[in-house]
Enzyme design. Structure first.
Site, mmCIF file in Angstrom:
data_model
loop_
_atom_site.group_PDB
_atom_site.id
_atom_site.type_symbol
_atom_site.label_atom_id
_atom_site.label_comp_id
_atom_site.label_asym_id
_atom_site.label_seq_id
_atom_site.Cartn_x
_atom_site.Cartn_y
_atom_site.Cartn_z
ATOM 1 N N ARG A 143 125.785 4.469 90.224
ATOM 2 C CA ARG A 143 124.954 4.309 91.438
ATOM 3 C C ARG A 143 125.741 3.757 92.568
ATOM 4 O O ARG A 143 125.502 4.144 93.789
ATOM 5 C CB ARG A 143 123.802 2.918 91.286
ATOM 6 C CG ARG A 143 122.843 3.459 90.234
ATOM 7 C CD ARG A 143 122.175 2.319 89.804
ATOM 8 N NE ARG A 143 122.863 1.515 89.017
ATOM 9 C CZ ARG A 143 122.659 0.356 88.297
ATOM 10 N NH1 ARG A 143 121.438 0.157 88.240
ATOM 11 N NH2 ARG A 143 123.623 -0.347 87.492
ATOM 12 N N SER A 189 117.293 -1.906 85.908
ATOM 13 C CA SER A 189 116.281 -2.471 85.176
ATOM 14 C C SER A 189 116.201 -3.973 85.329
ATOM 15 O O SER A 189 114.985 -4.594 85.344
ATOM 16 C CB SER A 189 116.280 -2.292 83.714
ATOM 17 O OG SER A 189 116.561 -0.712 83.250
ATOM 18 N N HIS A 225 116.203 6.398 85.690
ATOM 19 C CA HIS A 225 116.395 6.939 84.295
ATOM 20 C C HIS A 225 115.885 8.245 84.124
ATOM 21 O O HIS A 225 116.306 9.268 83.447
ATOM 22 C CB HIS A 225 115.938 5.796 83.038
ATOM 23 C CG HIS A 225 116.512 4.679 82.992
ATOM 24 N ND1 HIS A 225 115.997 3.358 83.144
ATOM 25 C CD2 HIS A 225 118.102 4.234 83.202
ATOM 26 C CE1 HIS A 225 117.094 2.569 83.004
ATOM 27 N NE2 HIS A 225 117.946 2.843 83.030
ATOM 28 N N LYS A 261 122.566 -8.061 75.485
ATOM 29 C CA LYS A 261 121.516 -8.794 76.221
ATOM 30 C C LYS A 261 120.213 -9.020 75.490
ATOM 31 O O LYS A 261 120.059 -8.265 74.476
ATOM 32 C CB LYS A 261 121.041 -8.011 77.276
ATOM 33 C CG LYS A 261 122.173 -7.651 78.148
ATOM 34 C CD LYS A 261 121.933 -6.237 79.131
ATOM 35 C CE LYS A 261 123.016 -5.496 79.469
ATOM 36 N NZ LYS A 261 122.764 -4.145 79.885
HETATM 37 O O1 PNS Z 1 121.915 0.282 80.007
HETATM 38 P P1 PNS Z 1 123.324 -0.336 79.852
HETATM 39 O O2 PNS Z 1 122.940 -1.460 79.254
HETATM 40 O O3 PNS Z 1 124.524 -0.359 80.781
HETATM 41 O O4 PNS Z 1 123.975 0.295 78.479
HETATM 42 C C1 PNS Z 1 125.270 0.078 77.797
HETATM 43 C C2 PNS Z 1 125.269 0.683 76.666
HETATM 44 C C3 PNS Z 1 124.140 0.651 75.647
HETATM 45 C C4 PNS Z 1 125.856 2.268 76.949
HETATM 46 C C5 PNS Z 1 126.825 0.203 75.813
HETATM 47 O O5 PNS Z 1 126.580 -1.124 75.951
HETATM 48 C C6 PNS Z 1 126.861 0.834 74.350
HETATM 49 O O6 PNS Z 1 127.335 1.925 74.597
HETATM 50 N N1 PNS Z 1 126.904 -0.014 73.417
HETATM 51 C C7 PNS Z 1 126.881 0.607 72.212
HETATM 52 C C8 PNS Z 1 127.914 -0.414 71.503
HETATM 53 C C9 PNS Z 1 129.299 0.448 71.933
HETATM 54 O O7 PNS Z 1 129.678 1.441 71.538
HETATM 55 N N2 PNS Z 1 130.207 -0.341 72.641
HETATM 56 C C10 PNS Z 1 131.288 0.107 73.235
HETATM 57 C C11 PNS Z 1 131.366 0.705 74.446
HETATM 58 S S1 PNS Z 1 132.985 1.123 74.995
#
Ligand code: PNS
Length: 160
Positions: A91, A129, A18, A42
């Site tokens: 990744r 993570s 990150h 989560k």
């Molecule tokens: O680190 P992560 O858990 O892979 O991140 C995922 C994240 C937070 C980027 C994604 O879940 C997100 O954007 N959440 C906010 C809600 C949202 O906009 N969801 C629709 C995405 S298409």
């Protein structure tokens, strides 16, 4: 025009991958907002406040980088901040399907918001993570994977 990028994620906890991505994203934007999603499905190990504090410690040395948390849709947060870019790390091929779907959905919801994928350093391609949590949970050494402050937070969280 100031180009603003949002780097969203759960950051539970922040890893070396990150931190690297925050630095790299500064070559694409004038300002980067590291955006911690509060309403991720989560169950997090660390609270949003703990994660923001860790993020500030591990990636907060550049004044062009700021840290916020958000509820709801990422596109609404990006719109409210005037961001035109979403930055995500890619990744491995296994990341691709999920990331591609999210990028398409976000662009559908907010046309003009582009997602760019950055590739992590070679020695961080396996780093996530969830793996860090797993290793730390069982007492493994995560000192080369995360900042010392994060390693200490993990040690305390899993101390018996
Ligand atoms: O680190 P992560 O858990 O892979 O991140 C995922 C994240 C937070 C980027 C994604 O879940 C997100 O954007 N959440 C906010 C809600 C949202 O906009 N969801 C629709 C995405 S298409």
């Amino acid at each position: 025009m100031t180009r603003i990028a949002v780097y969203p994620g759960s950051f539970d906890p922040p890893t070396r991958g990150h931190t690297d991505l925050v630095s790299r994203s500064l070559s694409l934007a004038d300002r980067v907002i590291v955006a911690l999603a509060r309403n991720s499905a989560k169950e997090p190990l660390f609270t949003a406040e703990e994660r923001l504090e860790m993020l500030r410690t591990v990636a907060g040395s550049d004044p062009r980088v700021s840290f916020e948390s958000f509820d709801g849709l990422l596109v609404d947060f990006a719109r409210a901040r005037g961001a035109t870019l979403i930055v995500r790390g890619l990744r491995a091929i296994s990341d691709f399907e999920y990331e591609f779907q999210m990028a398409m959905m976000n662009r559908k919801l907010l046309p003009g918001l582009e997602t760019v994928f950055l590739v992590p350093p070679e020695d961080a391609t396996y780093l996530s993570s969830s793996l860090v949590r797993e290793v730390a949970r069982h007492g493994g050494d995560v000192s080369s994977l995360v900042h010392p402050v994060v390693a200490e937070a993990l040690r305390r969280r899993f101390a018996r």
